[in-house]
Scaffold this motif. Sequence first.
Motif, PDB file in Angstrom:
ATOM      1  N   ILE A  99       2.435  31.324  -9.011  1.00 43.80           N
ATOM      2  CA  ILE A  99       2.641  32.512  -9.839  1.00 43.80           C
ATOM      3  C   ILE A  99       2.782  32.134 -11.308  1.00 43.80           C
ATOM      4  O   ILE A  99       2.250  32.797 -12.177  1.00 43.80           O
ATOM      5  N   GLN A 100       3.498  31.051 -11.584  1.00 42.67           N
ATOM      6  CA  GLN A 100       3.611  30.581 -12.957  1.00 42.67           C
ATOM      7  C   GLN A 100       3.929  29.096 -12.970  1.00 42.67           C
ATOM      8  O   GLN A 100       4.332  28.524 -11.968  1.00 42.67           O
ATOM      9  N   HIS A 101       3.732  28.507 -14.171  1.00 42.40           N
ATOM     10  CA  HIS A 101       3.898  27.062 -14.335  1.00 42.40           C
ATOM     11  C   HIS A 101       5.358  26.644 -14.468  1.00 42.40           C
ATOM     12  O   HIS A 101       5.790  25.692 -13.825  1.00 42.40           O
ATOM     13  N   ALA A 102       6.080  27.302 -15.381  1.00 45.03           N
ATOM     14  CA  ALA A 102       7.443  26.851 -15.658  1.00 45.03           C
ATOM     15  C   ALA A 102       8.358  28.050 -15.871  1.00 45.03           C
ATOM     16  O   ALA A 102       8.094  28.846 -16.756  1.00 45.03           O
ATOM     17  N   PRO A 103       9.411  28.199 -15.060  1.00 43.71           N
ATOM     18  CA  PRO A 103       9.651  27.347 -13.901  1.00 43.71           C
ATOM     19  C   PRO A 103       8.547  27.562 -12.864  1.00 43.71           C
ATOM     20  O   PRO A 103       7.959  28.652 -12.801  1.00 43.71           O
ATOM     21  N   PRO A 104       8.261  26.546 -12.056  1.00 46.43           N
ATOM     22  CA  PRO A 104       7.186  26.691 -11.074  1.00 46.43           C
ATOM     23  C   PRO A 104       7.556  27.689  -9.983  1.00 46.43           C
ATOM     24  O   PRO A 104       8.493  27.477  -9.217  1.00 46.43           O
ATOM     25  N   LEU A 105       6.838  28.813  -9.947  1.00 41.71           N
ATOM     26  CA  LEU A 105       7.085  29.865  -8.974  1.00 41.71           C
ATOM     27  C   LEU A 105       5.907  29.981  -8.015  1.00 41.71           C
ATOM     28  O   LEU A 105       4.743  29.933  -8.442  1.00 41.71           O
ATOM     29  N   ILE A 106       6.233  30.152  -6.741  1.00 40.61           N
ATOM     30  CA  ILE A 106       5.239  30.235  -5.677  1.00 40.61           C
ATOM     31  C   ILE A 106       5.483  31.513  -4.893  1.00 40.61           C
ATOM     32  O   ILE A 106       6.614  31.802  -4.511  1.00 40.61           O
ATOM     33  N   GLY A 107       4.450  32.284  -4.652  1.00 39.97           N
ATOM     34  CA  GLY A 107       4.544  33.462  -3.805  1.00 39.97           C
ATOM     35  C   GLY A 107       4.099  33.096  -2.401  1.00 39.97           C
ATOM     36  O   GLY A 107       3.075  32.446  -2.228  1.00 39.97           O
ATOM     37  N   CYS A 108       4.875  33.504  -1.398  1.00 38.14           N
ATOM     38  CA  CYS A 108       4.570  33.178   0.000  1.00 38.14           C
ATOM     39  C   CYS A 108       4.731  34.409   0.875  1.00 38.14           C
ATOM     40  O   CYS A 108       5.722  35.121   0.763  1.00 38.14           O
ATOM     41  N   ILE A 109       3.767  34.620   1.747  1.00 41.84           N
ATOM     42  CA  ILE A 109       3.863  35.700   2.729  1.00 41.84           C
ATOM     43  C   ILE A 109       4.419  35.110   4.018  1.00 41.84           C
ATOM     44  O   ILE A 109       3.783  34.287   4.667  1.00 41.84           O
ATOM     45  N   ILE A 110       5.640  35.519   4.341  1.00 39.97           N
ATOM     46  CA  ILE A 110       6.300  35.125   5.589  1.00 39.97           C
ATOM     47  C   ILE A 110       6.913  36.407   6.137  1.00 39.97           C
ATOM     48  O   ILE A 110       7.782  36.994   5.505  1.00 39.97           O
ATOM     49  N   GLY A 111       6.419  36.846   7.275  1.00 44.31           N
ATOM     50  CA  GLY A 111       6.837  38.145   7.791  1.00 44.31           C
ATOM     51  C   GLY A 111       7.737  38.051   9.002  1.00 44.31           C
ATOM     52  O   GLY A 111       7.977  36.969   9.540  1.00 44.31           O
ATOM     53  N   PRO A 112       8.257  39.194   9.442  1.00 44.12           N
ATOM     54  CA  PRO A 112       9.172  39.228  10.574  1.00 44.12           C
ATOM     55  C   PRO A 112       8.549  38.757  11.878  1.00 44.12           C
ATOM     56  O   PRO A 112       9.258  38.482  12.841  1.00 44.12           O
ATOM     57  N   TRP A 113       7.241  38.633  11.947  1.00 37.83           N
ATOM     58  CA  TRP A 113       6.565  38.073  13.115  1.00 37.83           C
ATOM     59  C   TRP A 113       6.740  36.555  13.187  1.00 37.83           C
ATOM     60  O   TRP A 113       6.490  35.958  14.215  1.00 37.83           O
ATOM     61  N   ASP A 114       7.165  35.931  12.073  1.00 35.72           N
ATOM     62  CA  ASP A 114       7.411  34.488  12.031  1.00 35.72           C
ATOM     63  C   ASP A 114       8.879  34.206  12.346  1.00 35.72           C
ATOM     64  O   ASP A 114       9.771  34.850  11.771  1.00 35.72           O
ATOM     65  N   HIS A 115       9.121  33.246  13.214  1.00 36.99           N
ATOM     66  CA  HIS A 115      10.492  32.861  13.566  1.00 36.99           C
ATOM     67  C   HIS A 115      11.285  32.430  12.328  1.00 36.99           C
ATOM     68  O   HIS A 115      12.491  32.651  12.250  1.00 36.99           O
ATOM     69  N   SER A 116      10.611  31.864  11.351  1.00 38.98           N
ATOM     70  CA  SER A 116      11.269  31.365  10.130  1.00 38.98           C
ATOM     71  C   SER A 116      11.729  32.477   9.195  1.00 38.98           C
ATOM     72  O   SER A 116      12.547  32.237   8.303  1.00 38.98           O
ATOM     73  N   PHE A 117      11.228  33.681   9.376  1.00 36.27           N
ATOM     74  CA  PHE A 117      11.524  34.793   8.465  1.00 36.27           C
ATOM     75  C   PHE A 117      13.028  35.015   8.305  1.00 36.27           C
ATOM     76  O   PHE A 117      13.546  35.042   7.181  1.00 36.27           O
ATOM     77  N   GLU A 118      13.727  35.189   9.409  1.00 36.53           N
ATOM     78  CA  GLU A 118      15.175  35.453   9.340  1.00 36.53           C
ATOM     79  C   GLU A 118      15.938  34.278   8.732  1.00 36.53           C
ATOM     80  O   GLU A 118      16.906  34.472   8.006  1.00 36.53           O
TER      81      GLU A 118
END
Length: 182
Positions: free
Chosen positions: A40-59
């Motif tokens: 998303i941007q260089h500094a600070p380094p920002l990352i957008g991630c799609i992680i939904g409720p179908w993923d065990h890691s979401f909660e």
Amino acid sequence: MKEVSALQTYRVLEPGPIVMVTTSDRGKPNVMTMGFHMMIQHAPPLIGCIIGPWDHSFETILATGECVIAVPGLDLAETVVDVGNCSGDSVDKFQRFGLRTEKAKEVSAPLIADCLVNIECVVVDRRNVEPYNLFILEAKRLWVNETRKERRTLHHRGDGTFTVDGGTLDLKDRMVKWRHLP
């Protein structure tokens, strides 16, 4: 030109390599495969991630506000797919797939020693989680595994096929507008 469904757009625009995301839920580590992410941007380094409720890691990410993004090499291609085909609610994926871990410095999620790169991340914006499952993460630490011989990465095409990253094209001399970036 031939028109195809706009639902295929992600197959041509997916910009980054397939990654593995680790989390830790009260000391129990988990790993998932993820293809939908973006810088998303260089500094600070920002990352957008799609992680939904179908993923065990979401909660876990919602509760802890942290994770590690690991970038695997081509030699882990089958493992990456297999990790994505099962759920951490019933499988210890690290054990099943023989993924070696290392302790991170700032987050409780483990680094994956077998990967090319590991990025320790914290959630800095949750405003788009509810409508879009979009977490905004800030990279806090970046670990590069220089001992890995296989340096090529995988890019998912959305249909079970992958593009393999190859060589590099160096055009640094032409990038005059962006020379100030590290």
